[in-house]
Design an enzyme around this catalytic site. Structure first.
Site, PDB file in Angstrom:
ATOM      1  CB  SER A 272      -0.895   0.145   1.233  1.00 44.27           C
ATOM      2  OG  SER A 272      -1.661   1.352   1.397  1.00 44.27           O
TER       3      SER A 272
ATOM      4  CE1 TYR B 274      -3.999  -2.109   4.902  1.00 44.68           C
ATOM      5  CE2 TYR B 274      -3.015  -0.164   4.596  1.00 44.68           C
ATOM      6  CZ  TYR B 274      -3.656  -1.049   4.098  1.00 44.68           C
ATOM      7  OH  TYR B 274      -3.952  -1.430   2.685  1.00 44.68           O
TER       8      TYR B 274
HETATM    9  N1  NAD Z   1      -8.434  -0.427  -1.897  1.00 48.21           N
HETATM   10  C1  NAD Z   1      -7.533   0.767  -1.620  1.00 48.21           C
HETATM   11  O1  NAD Z   1      -7.798   1.656  -1.518  1.00 48.21           O
HETATM   12  C2  NAD Z   1      -6.152   0.013  -1.263  1.00 48.21           C
HETATM   13  C3  NAD Z   1      -5.082   0.604  -1.285  1.00 48.21           C
HETATM   14  C4  NAD Z   1      -3.728   0.149  -0.991  1.00 48.21           C
HETATM   15  C5  NAD Z   1      -3.680  -1.318  -0.487  1.00 48.21           C
HETATM   16  N2  NAD Z   1      -4.888  -2.124  -0.659  1.00 48.21           N
HETATM   17  C6  NAD Z   1      -4.654  -3.462  -0.416  1.00 48.21           C
HETATM   18  O2  NAD Z   1      -4.876  -3.883  -1.543  1.00 48.21           O
HETATM   19  C7  NAD Z   1      -5.496  -5.274  -1.337  1.00 48.21           C
HETATM   20  C8  NAD Z   1      -6.975  -5.501  -1.741  1.00 48.21           C
HETATM   21  O3  NAD Z   1      -7.815  -4.534  -1.011  1.00 48.21           O
HETATM   22  P1  NAD Z   1      -9.345  -4.255  -1.717  1.00 48.21           P
HETATM   23  O4  NAD Z   1      -9.608  -2.902  -1.453  1.00 48.21           O
HETATM   24  O5  NAD Z   1      -9.600  -5.034  -2.994  1.00 48.21           O
HETATM   25  O6  NAD Z   1     -10.103  -5.043  -0.529  1.00 48.21           O
HETATM   26  P2  NAD Z   1     -11.570  -6.065  -0.380  1.00 48.21           P
HETATM   27  O7  NAD Z   1     -11.986  -6.000   0.756  1.00 48.21           O
HETATM   28  O8  NAD Z   1     -12.382  -5.568  -1.623  1.00 48.21           O
HETATM   29  O9  NAD Z   1     -11.000  -7.299  -0.953  1.00 48.21           O
HETATM   30  C9  NAD Z   1     -10.329  -8.249   0.246  1.00 48.21           C
HETATM   31  C10 NAD Z   1     -10.272  -9.780  -0.157  1.00 48.21           C
HETATM   32  O10 NAD Z   1      -9.490 -10.488   0.409  1.00 48.21           O
HETATM   33  C11 NAD Z   1     -10.339 -11.449   1.168  1.00 48.21           C
HETATM   34  N3  NAD Z   1      -9.653 -11.895   2.490  1.00 48.21           N
HETATM   35  C12 NAD Z   1      -9.459 -11.146   3.693  1.00 48.21           C
HETATM   36  N4  NAD Z   1      -8.798 -11.768   4.348  1.00 48.21           N
HETATM   37  C13 NAD Z   1      -8.643 -12.868   4.068  1.00 48.21           C
HETATM   38  C14 NAD Z   1      -7.878 -14.036   4.513  1.00 48.21           C
HETATM   39  N5  NAD Z   1      -7.557 -14.096   5.610  1.00 48.21           N
HETATM   40  N6  NAD Z   1      -7.802 -15.170   3.747  1.00 48.21           N
HETATM   41  C15 NAD Z   1      -8.173 -15.070   2.414  1.00 48.21           C
HETATM   42  N7  NAD Z   1      -8.866 -14.105   1.998  1.00 48.21           N
HETATM   43  C16 NAD Z   1      -8.968 -13.083   2.515  1.00 48.21           C
HETATM   44  C17 NAD Z   1     -11.708 -10.910   1.164  1.00 48.21           C
HETATM   45  O11 NAD Z   1     -12.524 -11.998   1.373  1.00 48.21           O
HETATM   46  C18 NAD Z   1     -11.724 -10.233   0.055  1.00 48.21           C
HETATM   47  O12 NAD Z   1     -12.338 -11.065  -0.870  1.00 48.21           O
HETATM   48  C19 NAD Z   1      -5.386  -5.455   0.222  1.00 48.21           C
HETATM   49  O13 NAD Z   1      -4.243  -6.151   0.512  1.00 48.21           O
HETATM   50  C20 NAD Z   1      -5.495  -3.973   0.670  1.00 48.21           C
HETATM   51  O14 NAD Z   1      -4.787  -3.756   1.992  1.00 48.21           O
HETATM   52  C21 NAD Z   1      -6.033  -1.553  -0.934  1.00 48.21           C
END
Ligand code: NAD
Length: 257
Positions: free
Chosen positions: A140, A153
Site C-alpha cells: 500500500s 495497517y
Molecule cells: N482499496 C484500496 O484503496 C487499497 C489501497 C492500498 C492497498 N490496498 C490493498 O489491496 C488489497 C485488496 O484490497 P481491496 O480494497 O480490494 O479489499 P477487499 O476487501 O475488496 O478485498 C479483499 C479480499 O480479501 C479477502 N480476504 C480477507 N482476509 C482474508 C484471509 N485471511 N484469507 C483469504 N482471503 C481473505 C476478502 O474475502 C476479500 O475478497 C489489500 O491487501 C489492501 O490492503 C487497497
C-alpha cells in the site's frame, strides 16, 4: 495474450483489486486460482469467468493457515499442472489510534497482511523452482509513509515491502528464478476502501469524506481496481523479466508530493 501458458494464484481474488486482477489475468490468457476465505463470492466469480471460457477455479483459503496454503498449491497443480505467478493481495484494513488498538487487533492485521504473504511465498517456492515465477505483493502507499490511526495497517504493509525485497534478493542470489516485487496502491475505489475512508473521516458525510481524500491526490481522483490490475499483469508477464525487489506506486501521485 501476455500471460499465455501461465498459471496463477490470486489471494483475496473474490472481490475488489483481487477480482480485477483475476479478470485482467484471464483476459491475457492465464489460468487462475482464486484463493479467498469468502466462499460464496469466490465460487461465483470463478463460475462466471469459467462460463465465459476462461480457465479459473476457486479454492477456499484463509491465508493465515499453512494447511490452506498446501491445499491451494495442490489445487493449482491438479487443475493446471504448473504455477508461475502468486499475487499476495488478501489484506484487511484497521483504522484505530494506537491507544485504542488491542494486541488482538494488532495481531489479526499482522497475521493476514504479513504472515499470509510469508506463508504464501514459502508454499509456492517448490512449484516455481524449475519453471520460474513472479510473486507480486500488494502492499500500500501506507506501506511507505506514516498516517494517524494507521499504525497496525501501515506497519504490516511496510513489513510486506521489506519481505518482498528480502525474498527478491535471497532468490536472485541463490539462482532461484523467482522475481518478487511489491506494489503500493493509493486510494483505490473498492467497497472496502470506501468503508475505510468513511471510518477515517468520522463526523463527515461519505461524500464529503471522499471529496477531502480526492483533494489530497495530485491526479484529483481515486484510482480504479483495473488500474492496479494492469500493473499486476505487467509484473506477472515476462515484460518485467529484469524487475525484482522493486516497489511500484500506483497512487495518482500521492506519495510523490
Ligand atoms: N482499496 C484500496 O484503496 C487499497 C489501497 C492500498 C492497498 N490496498 C490493498 O489491496 C488489497 C485488496 O484490497 P481491496 O480494497 O480490494 O479489499 P477487499 O476487501 O475488496 O478485498 C479483499 C479480499 O480479501 C479477502 N480476504 C480477507 N482476509 C482474508 C484471509 N485471511 N484469507 C483469504 N482471503 C481473505 C476478502 O474475502 C476479500 O475478497 C489489500 O491487501 C489492501 O490492503 C487497497
Amino acid at each position: 495474450v501476455r500471460l499465455r501458458g501461465k498459471a496463477a494464484i490470486v489471494t483475496g481474488g473474490a472481490s475488489g483489486i483481487g477480482l480485477a486482477a483475476v479478470r485482467a489475468m484471464v483476459a491475457q490468457g492465464a489460468a487462475v486460482v482464486i484463493a479467498d476465505r469468502d466462499r460464496v463470492a469466490g465460487e461465483n466469480a470463478a463460475r462466471t469467468l469459467a462460463a465465459a471460457g476462461s480457465r479459473c477455479v476457486f479454492a477456499p483459503c484463509d491465508v493465515t493457515s499453512p494447511d490452506d496454503w498446501t491445499a491451494v498449491v495442490g489445487t493449482v497443480q491438479r487443475e493446471f499442472g504448473t504455477l508461475h505467478v502468486l499475487v499476495n493481495n488478501a489484506g484487511i484494513p484497521l483504522v484505530a489510534p494506537i491507544e485504542n488498538t488491542s494486541l488482538d487487533d494488532w495481531r489479526r492485521v499482522m497475521s493476514v497482511n504479513l504472515d499470509g504473504p510469508f506463508l504464501g511465498i514459502r508454499a509456492v517456492l517448490p512449484a516455481m523452482r524449475d519453471g520460474g515465477g513472479s510473486i507480486i505483493n500488494v502492499s500500500s502507499a501506507g506501506g511507505l509513509v506514516g498516517a494517524p490511526g494507521m499504525a497496525a495497517y501501515n506497519s504490516s504493509k511496510g513489513g510486506l515491502r521489506l519481505l518482498s525485497k528480502c525474498a527478491a534478493v535471497e532468490f536472485a542470489r541463490s539462482g532461484l528464478p523467482v522475481r518478487v516485487n511489491s506494489i503500493h496502491p493509493g486510494l483505490i475505489m473498492t467497497d472496502s476502501a470506501r468503508r475505510t475512508v468513511e471510518a477515517s473521516r468520522a463526523g463527515h458525510s461519505p461524500d464529503e469524506a471522499q471529496r477531502q481524500i480526492a483533494a489530497l491526490i495530485p491526479l484529483g481522483r481515486p484510482g480504479m481496481p483495473n488500474e492496479v490490475a494492469d500493473l499486476i499483469v505487467f509484473l506477472a508477464s515476462d515484460e518485467s523479466a529484469y524487475i525484482t525487489g522493486a516497489e511500484l506506486v500506483v497512487d495518482g501521485g500521492w506519495t510523490a508530493q
